[in-house]
Design an enzyme around this catalytic site. Sequence first.
Site, short mmCIF file in Angstrom:
data_model
loop_
_atom_site.label_atom_id
_atom_site.label_comp_id
_atom_site.label_asym_id
_atom_site.label_seq_id
_atom_site.Cartn_x
_atom_site.Cartn_y
_atom_site.Cartn_z
N TRP A 176 0.83 -1.21 0.00
CA TRP A 176 0.00 0.00 0.00
C TRP A 176 0.86 1.27 0.00
CZ3 TRP A 176 -0.31 -4.01 3.43
CH2 TRP A 176 0.37 -3.86 4.64
N ARG A 177 2.17 1.07 0.17
CA ARG A 177 3.04 2.24 0.10
C ARG A 177 3.49 2.51 -1.33
NH1 ARG A 177 6.58 1.26 5.65
NH2 ARG A 177 4.99 2.14 7.03
N GLU A 193 -5.58 0.08 6.13
CA GLU A 193 -5.80 0.40 7.54
C GLU A 193 -6.88 -0.46 8.17
OE1 GLU A 193 -3.85 1.99 9.27
OE2 GLU A 193 -2.67 3.07 7.77
N GLN A 234 -5.71 -4.43 14.55
CA GLN A 234 -5.46 -5.59 15.41
C GLN A 234 -4.86 -6.76 14.63
OE1 GLN A 234 -6.30 -5.66 19.12
NE2 GLN A 234 -5.63 -3.72 18.29
N LEU A 270 -9.04 -14.11 8.40
CA LEU A 270 -8.36 -12.94 8.98
C LEU A 270 -8.94 -12.55 10.33
CD1 LEU A 270 -6.07 -10.98 8.34
CD2 LEU A 270 -7.72 -9.48 7.25
N GLY A 271 -10.19 -12.95 10.59
CA GLY A 271 -10.78 -12.64 11.89
C GLY A 271 -11.41 -11.26 11.96
N TYR A 291 -8.48 6.17 15.11
CA TYR A 291 -7.18 5.82 14.54
C TYR A 291 -7.22 5.83 13.02
CZ TYR A 291 -3.65 3.25 12.27
OH TYR A 291 -2.70 2.92 11.35
N ASP A 335 -2.12 4.33 17.32
CA ASP A 335 -2.41 2.90 17.40
C ASP A 335 -1.61 2.29 18.56
OD1 ASP A 335 0.18 2.91 16.43
OD2 ASP A 335 -0.14 1.10 15.23
N CYS A 369 16.65 -0.44 22.03
CA CYS A 369 16.94 0.95 22.41
C CYS A 369 18.29 1.44 21.87
CB CYS A 369 16.87 1.11 23.92
SG CYS A 369 15.23 0.77 24.58
N CYS A 429 14.55 9.93 25.32
CA CYS A 429 13.50 9.06 25.87
C CYS A 429 13.62 8.94 27.38
CB CYS A 429 13.61 7.68 25.23
SG CYS A 429 12.42 6.48 25.86
#
Length: 353
Positions: A23-24, A36, A41, A79-80, A118, A136, A197, A206
């Site tokens: 999708w990019r 999206e 989820q 996919l649920g 979102y 998200d 990190c 951070c």
Amino acid sequence: MKTLEFRKKILSWYSKNRRELPWRDNPAPYNVWLSEIILQQTRVSQGIIYFNSFIEKFPDIKSLAHANEQEVLKLWQGLGYYSRARNLHAAAKQLSANNYQLPSSYKSLLKLKGVGPYTAAAIASIAFKEPVAAVDGNVMRVISRFYGINDPVNSTKGKKLIDMLSGELIDTENPGDFNQAMMELGATVCTPKNYKCPICPVNSLCIAFSANIVHELPKKIKRKKTITRYFNYLVIDLGNSLIMKKRYNNDIWKNLYDFPLIETSAYADETAIFNNPIWKSWFSGSQATILNVTDYKKHLLTHQVLMVRFYHISVPQLKNIPPEFHKTDKIDIFDLPVPKIIECFLSESFSKI
DNA sequence: AACTCGGGGTT
DNA sequence: AACCCAGAGTT
């Protein structure tokens, strides 16, 4: 200012580390919207093949709007969270009044079925450059750690705080890339476990990193335990056809198909099933032959544990099939949208041709 | 504010 | 076994 440094660093990091995703390639509004919805989820790795198959079968909003819901659910099968597919389809129909075009503002996007805060923010920012933060699960984790937020991120107070902070951080020049950068960072660097990190572009800013409390954040309110249900399916085999049923209640798998069902609240042995009124209503006075009875198989959902067992029964003929049940030719059973565990059973028991 | 909606991967 | 995933809708 810390905010400007953050934007610069995270956008720079994203430009070098962004994943190539279908999708990019072309962030057209429909592509962004579809991706999206699929990714709600759902992990990117799981969603990619569904995105590609939807784009192939429904290349635009109009073709999606003109489909049957059953076709959409079949493509979504496995996919649920099937309300996403039902709402996606309903929203496409909503858009027929708008020349099959998505609206461009966050506020108007929110009116579409299946589009919440979102997703509206993601579409508005990525496809239309509106400077609104898309928050998200990834972003909640990044912000929670970056600012050292102790309020549970799934509490009302915590959500409001994170919405406010991410709204201040967002890059108004390039909100789409900023939002995707935040999510990408959460998905690949600022992960729940095994966070990286040392390679994080904003680790010097951070709070959780400097205080060595990354492992404690984000905090969450635990959900309640799951219940267990026992599904005893009657696979009524008429030779060339099976009895199937569309699920219509406000329960799991709404509008998908399964078999006649004897649900019990506890383990039920074969004798208990044979004495169940539902069993008797199907088979009393008929020449039923039990071909096979599977063991209970555990099927895990987020809020439920299903113990599922299949009674494969051969019957030469049936009279008085209640209207909510459908006699379905075996050559057609794989066209119906069914839950994963039903698909598994069908694949194991019947050939696809 | 709490609950419900799948299925799969990770730890 | 517990947690999480590019959350939304209902009660």
